[in-house]
Design an enzyme around this catalytic site. Structure first.
Site, PDB file in Angstrom:
ATOM      1  N   GLY A  66       4.495  10.497  -3.404  1.00 35.37           N
ATOM      2  CA  GLY A  66       3.337   9.833  -4.017  1.00 35.37           C
ATOM      3  C   GLY A  66       3.614   9.352  -5.431  1.00 35.37           C
ATOM      4  N   THR A  67       4.866   9.026  -5.696  1.00 31.45           N
ATOM      5  CA  THR A  67       5.295   8.564  -7.017  1.00 31.45           C
ATOM      6  C   THR A  67       4.566   7.287  -7.442  1.00 31.45           C
ATOM      7  OG1 THR A  67       7.464   9.089  -6.058  1.00 31.45           O
ATOM      8  CG2 THR A  67       7.434   8.349  -8.353  1.00 31.45           C
ATOM      9  N   THR A  68       4.597   6.286  -6.565  1.00 29.59           N
ATOM     10  CA  THR A  68       4.052   4.971  -6.891  1.00 29.59           C
ATOM     11  C   THR A  68       2.537   5.065  -7.090  1.00 29.59           C
ATOM     12  OG1 THR A  68       5.743   4.201  -5.343  1.00 29.59           O
ATOM     13  CG2 THR A  68       4.218   2.546  -6.191  1.00 29.59           C
ATOM     14  N   ARG A  87       4.062  16.887  -1.978  1.00 30.61           N
ATOM     15  CA  ARG A  87       3.457  16.504  -0.685  1.00 30.61           C
ATOM     16  C   ARG A  87       3.961  17.461   0.374  1.00 30.61           C
ATOM     17  NH1 ARG A  87       4.026  10.394   1.918  1.00 30.61           N
ATOM     18  NH2 ARG A  87       2.305  10.603   3.389  1.00 30.61           N
ATOM     19  N   ARG A 134       3.558   2.346   3.949  1.00 31.13           N
ATOM     20  CA  ARG A 134       3.668   2.503   5.398  1.00 31.13           C
ATOM     21  C   ARG A 134       2.349   2.912   6.041  1.00 31.13           C
ATOM     22  NH1 ARG A 134       4.960   6.401   9.040  1.00 31.13           N
ATOM     23  NH2 ARG A 134       4.556   7.902   7.379  1.00 31.13           N
ATOM     24  N   SER A 162       7.951  10.409   5.875  1.00 31.57           N
ATOM     25  CA  SER A 162       7.932   9.257   4.985  1.00 31.57           C
ATOM     26  C   SER A 162       9.345   8.920   4.499  1.00 31.57           C
ATOM     27  CB  SER A 162       7.010   9.544   3.799  1.00 31.57           C
ATOM     28  OG  SER A 162       6.900   8.414   2.964  1.00 31.57           O
ATOM     29  N   LYS A 176       9.153  10.132  -2.016  1.00 37.03           N
ATOM     30  CA  LYS A 176       8.102   9.870  -1.025  1.00 37.03           C
ATOM     31  C   LYS A 176       6.904  10.823  -1.091  1.00 37.03           C
ATOM     32  CE  LYS A 176       8.914   6.726   0.581  1.00 37.03           C
ATOM     33  NZ  LYS A 176       8.920   5.450  -0.225  1.00 37.03           N
ATOM     34  N   PHE A 195      11.653   5.555   4.971  1.00 37.74           N
ATOM     35  CA  PHE A 195      12.183   4.931   3.753  1.00 37.74           C
ATOM     36  C   PHE A 195      13.702   4.766   3.839  1.00 37.74           C
ATOM     37  CE2 PHE A 195      13.534   5.303  -0.798  1.00 37.74           C
ATOM     38  CZ  PHE A 195      12.963   4.120  -1.240  1.00 37.74           C
ATOM     39  N   HIS A 223      13.107  11.495  -9.767  1.00 34.80           N
ATOM     40  CA  HIS A 223      13.125  12.366  -8.585  1.00 34.80           C
ATOM     41  C   HIS A 223      14.030  13.581  -8.837  1.00 34.80           C
ATOM     42  CE1 HIS A 223      10.927   9.536  -6.234  1.00 34.80           C
ATOM     43  NE2 HIS A 223      11.919   8.706  -5.987  1.00 34.80           N
TER      44      HIS A 223
HETATM   45  P1  A3P Z   1       3.998   6.999   3.914  1.00 31.54           P
HETATM   46  O1  A3P Z   1       5.397   6.629   4.213  1.00 31.54           O
HETATM   47  O2  A3P Z   1       3.600   8.293   4.563  1.00 31.54           O
HETATM   48  O3  A3P Z   1       3.016   5.925   4.200  1.00 31.54           O
HETATM   49  P2  A3P Z   1       6.668   7.244  -3.176  1.00 31.54           P
HETATM   50  O4  A3P Z   1       5.832   6.332  -3.989  1.00 31.54           O
HETATM   51  O5  A3P Z   1       6.888   8.575  -3.785  1.00 31.54           O
HETATM   52  O6  A3P Z   1       7.916   6.580  -2.699  1.00 31.54           O
HETATM   53  O7  A3P Z   1       5.815   7.603  -1.865  1.00 31.54           O
HETATM   54  C1  A3P Z   1       5.525   6.638  -0.887  1.00 31.54           C
HETATM   55  C2  A3P Z   1       4.512   7.223   0.064  1.00 31.54           C
HETATM   56  O8  A3P Z   1       3.229   7.277  -0.594  1.00 31.54           O
HETATM   57  C3  A3P Z   1       4.328   6.377   1.314  1.00 31.54           C
HETATM   58  O9  A3P Z   1       3.899   7.295   2.331  1.00 31.54           O
HETATM   59  C4  A3P Z   1       3.224   5.463   0.845  1.00 31.54           C
HETATM   60  O10 A3P Z   1       2.523   4.810   1.873  1.00 31.54           O
HETATM   61  C5  A3P Z   1       2.333   6.463   0.136  1.00 31.54           C
HETATM   62  N1  A3P Z   1       1.374   5.830  -0.778  1.00 31.54           N
HETATM   63  C6  A3P Z   1       1.603   4.894  -1.708  1.00 31.54           C
HETATM   64  N2  A3P Z   1       0.468   4.530  -2.309  1.00 31.54           N
HETATM   65  C7  A3P Z   1      -0.514   5.262  -1.752  1.00 31.54           C
HETATM   66  C8  A3P Z   1      -1.932   5.336  -1.940  1.00 31.54           C
HETATM   67  N3  A3P Z   1      -2.541   4.582  -2.835  1.00 31.54           N
HETATM   68  N4  A3P Z   1      -2.630   6.216  -1.183  1.00 31.54           N
HETATM   69  C9  A3P Z   1      -2.009   6.973  -0.270  1.00 31.54           C
HETATM   70  N5  A3P Z   1      -0.678   6.952  -0.035  1.00 31.54           N
HETATM   71  C10 A3P Z   1       0.053   6.104  -0.770  1.00 31.54           C
END
Ligand code: A3P
Length: 290
Positions: free
Chosen positions: A44-46, A125, A252, A133, A42, A137, A103
């Site tokens: 900012g992986t994606t 983060r 989210r 977050s 959580k 999740f 991770h």
């Molecule tokens: P929140 O739950 O605070 O919204 P991961 O990809 O590591 O699982 O992290 C997911 C978190 O990154 C979630 O945080 C998600 O909303 C946020 N996230 C994904 N894409 C994003 C983007 N383009 N800009 C900002 N936050 C992003």
């Protein structure tokens, strides 16, 4: 579907499916051209993977729509319930250079990544937003252990009793090794504040040269609102027994400082005191607001 329990692997609690496959995961042998994106869950992986993917494809928007994020960029250690393919199975079918997500804390990353001097991007983060977050999740990811109430969850976070272990050990482990192992260490908060600058840093680290207008396009394509509506990035393709997005959506909020809406002043104080102790041996410039 049953939520998988956590099993201790070399002192780190990992989902039982990962523990059961630990030998083949730890023996994974990357190619020197492979790139690893490492994060605590959580952080900012994606987001980072979409940036990397677009940089590799010169900002071609179609590229980030061609397949689900987990198929384009497999998670090294994640073993999902069938029919979702596991990370290792996907990687076997792909030819290097590959982008791989993990991770795993630094000490559990397969040795081959260091022996082959693979590029590694670590995204961190701030602890409070990361905990919030992860809590949401764990509510919606029905393969992860039940989060229980928020108060107890904060306690588990501080004690490192969540999947992939201690956030504190995780961020410190990569931080301490970043120079020696040529790891690019970036912060979610910096990406929020100035995505253009951080994307350029990632580009330089990847030895790429992408024109400024393409960087600007990547900023737009990887903004929270665009990614939220990209079915190949928002995990809407994940079958409901795994991710139940009616409980909480994957994309989210995507904000810095949402923790103030979850931590009570008392919880925050306890957390801060514990944080000072757990982080006293390092000076990592985390920001809790921007
Ligand atoms: P929140 O739950 O605070 O919204 P991961 O990809 O590591 O699982 O992290 C997911 C978190 O990154 C979630 O945080 C998600 O909303 C946020 N996230 C994904 N894409 C994003 C983007 N383009 N800009 C900002 N936050 C992003």
């Amino acid at each position: 579907l049953k939520r998988f329990p956590l099993i201790d692997v070399q002192g780190v609690p990992l989902m039982s499916t990962i523990a059961a496959n630990w030998k083949s995961i730890s023996e994974f042998s990357p190619d020197p051209s492979d790139l690893l994106i490492a994060t605590y869950p959580k952080a900012g992986t994606t987001w980072t993977q979409e940036i990397v993917d677009l940089l590799l494809h010169n900002g071609d928007a179609e590229m980030c729509k061609r397949a689900p994020t987990t198929v384009r960029i497999p998670f090294l250690e994640i073993v999902s319930p069938p029919p979702i393919p596991s990370g290792l199975d996907l990687l076997k079918q792909m030819k290097p250079p590959r982008v791989i997500k993990t991770h795993l804390p630094i000490q559990l990353v397969p040795k081959g990544f260091w022996e082959n001097k693979c590029k590694v991007i670590y995204v961190a983060r701030n602890a409070k937003d990361n905990a919030v977050s992860y809590f949401h999740f764990d509510r919606m990811n029905l393969t992860q252990p039940e989060p229980g109430p928020w108060d107890g969850y904060v306690d588990k976070f501080m004690k490192g009793q969540l999947g992939w272990g201690s956030w504190y050990d995780h961020v410190k482990g990569y931080w301490k090794e970043r120079k020696e192992r040529n790891i690019l260490y970036i912060f979610y908060e910096d990406m929020k504040e100035n995505p253009h600058k951080e994307i350029e840093r990632i580009m330089r680290y990847m030895d790429l040269s992408v024109p400024d207008d393409v960087i600007e396009r990547i900023v737009q394509l990887t903004s929270f609102n665009v990614m939220k509506d990209n079915p190949m990035a928002n995990y809407s393709y994940m079958p409901k027994p795994v991710f139940d997005q009616s409980i909480s959506v994957f994309m989210r909020k995507g904000e810095v400082g949402d923790w103030v809406n979850h931590f009570t002043p008392a919880q925050s104080q306890v957390f801060d005191e514990d944080y000072a102790k757990q982080m006293k041996d390092v000076n990592i410039p985390f920001r809790f607001s921007i």
